[in-house]
Scaffold this active site. Structure first.
Site, PDB file in Angstrom:
ATOM      1  N   ASN A  42       0.960  -1.212   0.025  1.00 36.93           N
ATOM      2  CA  ASN A  42      -0.055   0.062  -0.035  1.00 36.93           C
ATOM      3  C   ASN A  42       0.901   1.166   0.177  1.00 36.93           C
ATOM      4  O   ASN A  42       1.422   1.679   1.093  1.00 36.93           O
ATOM      5  CB  ASN A  42      -0.984  -0.106   1.187  1.00 36.93           C
ATOM      6  CG  ASN A  42      -1.804   1.469   1.308  1.00 36.93           C
ATOM      7  OD1 ASN A  42      -1.832   2.267   0.573  1.00 36.93           O
ATOM      8  ND2 ASN A  42      -2.448   1.219   2.525  1.00 36.93           N
ATOM      9  N   TRP A  43       0.882   2.031  -1.143  1.00 38.98           N
ATOM     10  CA  TRP A  43       1.713   3.019  -1.018  1.00 38.98           C
ATOM     11  C   TRP A  43       1.302   4.235  -0.492  1.00 38.98           C
ATOM     12  O   TRP A  43       2.032   5.318  -0.314  1.00 38.98           O
ATOM     13  CB  TRP A  43       2.023   3.381  -2.657  1.00 38.98           C
ATOM     14  CG  TRP A  43       2.640   2.266  -3.548  1.00 38.98           C
ATOM     15  CD1 TRP A  43       3.027   1.301  -3.137  1.00 38.98           C
ATOM     16  CD2 TRP A  43       3.090   2.535  -4.898  1.00 38.98           C
ATOM     17  NE1 TRP A  43       3.655   0.396  -4.304  1.00 38.98           N
ATOM     18  CE2 TRP A  43       3.667   1.099  -5.316  1.00 38.98           C
ATOM     19  CE3 TRP A  43       3.077   3.488  -5.890  1.00 38.98           C
ATOM     20  CZ2 TRP A  43       4.160   0.868  -6.587  1.00 38.98           C
ATOM     21  CZ3 TRP A  43       3.457   3.131  -6.967  1.00 38.98           C
ATOM     22  CH2 TRP A  43       4.146   1.894  -7.575  1.00 38.98           C
ATOM     23  N   LYS A  44       0.020   4.149  -0.195  1.00 39.51           N
ATOM     24  CA  LYS A  44      -0.737   5.455   0.512  1.00 39.51           C
ATOM     25  C   LYS A  44      -0.345   6.540  -0.494  1.00 39.51           C
ATOM     26  O   LYS A  44      -0.435   6.758  -1.606  1.00 39.51           O
ATOM     27  CB  LYS A  44      -0.158   5.788   1.812  1.00 39.51           C
ATOM     28  CG  LYS A  44      -0.245   4.415   2.757  1.00 39.51           C
ATOM     29  CD  LYS A  44       0.007   4.387   4.234  1.00 39.51           C
ATOM     30  CE  LYS A  44       0.008   3.063   5.011  1.00 39.51           C
ATOM     31  NZ  LYS A  44      -0.205   3.105   6.284  1.00 39.51           N
ATOM     32  N   GLU A  78      -5.215  -5.089  10.581  1.00 40.45           N
ATOM     33  CA  GLU A  78      -4.105  -4.259  10.712  1.00 40.45           C
ATOM     34  C   GLU A  78      -4.393  -3.463  11.890  1.00 40.45           C
ATOM     35  O   GLU A  78      -5.236  -2.459  12.041  1.00 40.45           O
ATOM     36  CB  GLU A  78      -4.046  -3.232   9.751  1.00 40.45           C
ATOM     37  CG  GLU A  78      -3.811  -3.551   8.182  1.00 40.45           C
ATOM     38  CD  GLU A  78      -3.173  -2.730   7.378  1.00 40.45           C
ATOM     39  OE1 GLU A  78      -1.890  -2.864   6.965  1.00 40.45           O
ATOM     40  OE2 GLU A  78      -3.695  -1.627   7.143  1.00 40.45           O
ATOM     41  N   GLY A 128       2.606   2.048  10.843  1.00 46.10           N
ATOM     42  CA  GLY A 128       3.719   3.356  10.579  1.00 46.10           C
ATOM     43  C   GLY A 128       4.463   3.597  12.066  1.00 46.10           C
ATOM     44  O   GLY A 128       5.066   4.764  12.081  1.00 46.10           O
ATOM     45  N   HIS A 186      -9.542   0.860   4.981  1.00 43.29           N
ATOM     46  CA  HIS A 186      -8.257   1.212   5.688  1.00 43.29           C
ATOM     47  C   HIS A 186      -8.406   2.205   6.841  1.00 43.29           C
ATOM     48  O   HIS A 186      -9.258   2.926   6.810  1.00 43.29           O
ATOM     49  CB  HIS A 186      -7.202   1.816   4.472  1.00 43.29           C
ATOM     50  CG  HIS A 186      -5.853   1.881   5.118  1.00 43.29           C
ATOM     51  ND1 HIS A 186      -5.219   2.813   6.043  1.00 43.29           N
ATOM     52  CD2 HIS A 186      -4.827   0.870   5.168  1.00 43.29           C
ATOM     53  CE1 HIS A 186      -3.943   2.399   6.625  1.00 43.29           C
ATOM     54  NE2 HIS A 186      -3.751   1.175   5.854  1.00 43.29           N
ATOM     55  N   GLY A 243       3.036  -1.178   4.257  1.00 42.35           N
ATOM     56  CA  GLY A 243       3.003   0.288   3.856  1.00 42.35           C
ATOM     57  C   GLY A 243       4.504   0.768   3.714  1.00 42.35           C
ATOM     58  O   GLY A 243       4.817   0.512   2.368  1.00 42.35           O
ATOM     59  N   GLY A 244       4.933   1.348   4.476  1.00 39.19           N
ATOM     60  CA  GLY A 244       6.493   1.869   4.299  1.00 39.19           C
ATOM     61  C   GLY A 244       7.186   1.101   3.554  1.00 39.19           C
ATOM     62  O   GLY A 244       8.029   1.447   2.511  1.00 39.19           O
ATOM     63  N   SER A 287       3.747  -2.154  10.187  1.00 33.49           N
ATOM     64  CA  SER A 287       5.125  -2.228  10.490  1.00 33.49           C
ATOM     65  C   SER A 287       5.838  -3.857  10.036  1.00 33.49           C
ATOM     66  O   SER A 287       6.959  -3.940  10.555  1.00 33.49           O
ATOM     67  CB  SER A 287       5.687  -1.970  11.822  1.00 33.49           C
ATOM     68  OG  SER A 287       4.937  -0.810  12.313  1.00 33.49           O
ATOM     69  N   GLU A 303      -6.959   4.536   8.011  1.00 29.00           N
ATOM     70  CA  GLU A 303      -6.665   5.881   7.605  1.00 29.00           C
ATOM     71  C   GLU A 303      -7.809   6.369   7.080  1.00 29.00           C
ATOM     72  O   GLU A 303      -8.427   7.555   7.097  1.00 29.00           O
ATOM     73  CB  GLU A 303      -5.497   6.179   7.091  1.00 29.00           C
ATOM     74  CG  GLU A 303      -4.306   5.771   7.690  1.00 29.00           C
ATOM     75  CD  GLU A 303      -2.894   5.412   6.694  1.00 29.00           C
ATOM     76  OE1 GLU A 303      -2.987   5.366   5.712  1.00 29.00           O
ATOM     77  OE2 GLU A 303      -2.161   4.800   7.568  1.00 29.00           O
TER      78      GLU A 303
HETATM   79  P1  13P Z   1       3.283   0.234   7.624  1.00 29.60           P
HETATM   80  O1  13P Z   1       3.670  -0.940   6.944  1.00 29.60           O
HETATM   81  O2  13P Z   1       3.869   1.469   7.213  1.00 29.60           O
HETATM   82  O3  13P Z   1       2.938   0.293   9.255  1.00 29.60           O
HETATM   83  O4  13P Z   1       1.754   0.416   6.965  1.00 29.60           O
HETATM   84  C1  13P Z   1       0.935  -0.508   7.310  1.00 29.60           C
HETATM   85  C2  13P Z   1      -0.307  -0.214   6.474  1.00 29.60           C
HETATM   86  O5  13P Z   1      -1.165   0.609   6.744  1.00 29.60           O
HETATM   87  C3  13P Z   1      -0.547  -0.819   5.231  1.00 29.60           C
HETATM   88  O6  13P Z   1      -1.923  -0.759   4.615  1.00 29.60           O
END
Ligand code: 13P
Length: 257
Positions: free
Chosen positions: A11-13, A173, A179, A101, A240-241, A219, A103
């Protein structure tokens, strides 16, 4: 260990414009040459504005990468300024779309009613939803993490038929792990992923429960993915990251060595 095909989704966000997205997907294609991609499904979820570029790059390079969006409209078409429909995503070759998600829930007020409608809109457009669920820190501290997560699950899949339920992907999640660098322990991930599968079993029976991929997210890195993947009900990761670096994400996809 699982008999389901593991799925690693990046997920590149709200990161990477189309040029940066192109560079990442091409580099990921290169890195994946070192990985047995028949064992794991690789997915990227770029921002909407990168999708056409990703489509062209994946098609041109015949890259072993599926892709999708991070959200979709609950509506089919019409006067919904700023929204993107499932059929528009399907026309770009998307296979998947993330729904609910944390967010989106936190910053856009998406509740179970909205996520349920979006899951249905995804199926109506021929997309596979990746329904994201998971508890905030207060709920975990109060010991209500399973209850909270299952309420989100049940709201999100309400009204699906068995055929749809079988195809959906669920991503657990925990919000406190997103994050933050604080990954859930494999045991914590297994506890909730197994409860998710148990709820699917009571609602839709064995065939559905045994088919659905349940991912862990929060993470995830190349250094912790293999341990998480030893757990019976963890079928992959939503990253994510660490999905923003081709080499690191390819290592996650290639966790089996
Ligand atoms: P991180 O891997 O950056 O913690 O993000 C997880 C996430 O929200 C993937 O959708």
């Amino acid at each position: 260990m699982t008999t389901r095909t593991p799925l690693m989704a990046g997920n590149w966000k709200m990161n990477l414009d189309w040029k940066q997205g192109l560079a990442l997907v091409e580099e990921l294609g290169e890195q994946l040459k070192e990985v047995d991609t028949s064992l794991v499904e690789t997915v990227v979820l770029p921002p909407f504005v990168d999708l056409r570029t990703v489509q062209v790059a994946v098609d041109a390079g015949k890259l072993p990468i599926a892709y999708g969006a991070q959200d979709l409209s609950a509506h089919e078409s019409g006067a919904y300024t700023g929204e993107v429909s499932g059929s528009m995503l399907k026309a770009l070759g998307c296979t998947y779309v993330a729904v609910g998600h944390s967010e989106r829930r936190q910053y856009h007020g998406e509740d179970e009613q909205v996520t349920g409608a979006k899951v249905k809109a995804a199926f109506a457009a021929g997309l596979i939803p990746i329904l994201c669920v998971g508890e905030p820190l207060e709920e975990r501290q109060a010991g209500r993490h399973v209850e909270h997560t299952l309420a989100q699950l049940e709201g999100g899949i309400d009204g699906l038929n068995a055929e749809q339920a079988k195809q959906i992907v669920i991503a657990y999640e925990p919000v406190w792990a997103i994050g933050t660098g604080e990954v859930a322990t494999p045991e914590d991930a297994q506890e909730v992923c197994s409860a998710i599968r148990g709820a699917l079993r009571s609602l839709h029976g064995d065939e559905v429960a045994d088919a659905v991929r349940v991912l862990y997210g929060g993470s995830v890195k190349s250094s912790n993915v293999a341990e998480l993947m030893t757990k019976q009900d963890v079928d992959g990761a939503l990253v994510g990251g660490a999905s923003l670096k081709a080499e690191e994400f390819a290592k996650i996809v290639g966790y089996q060595g």
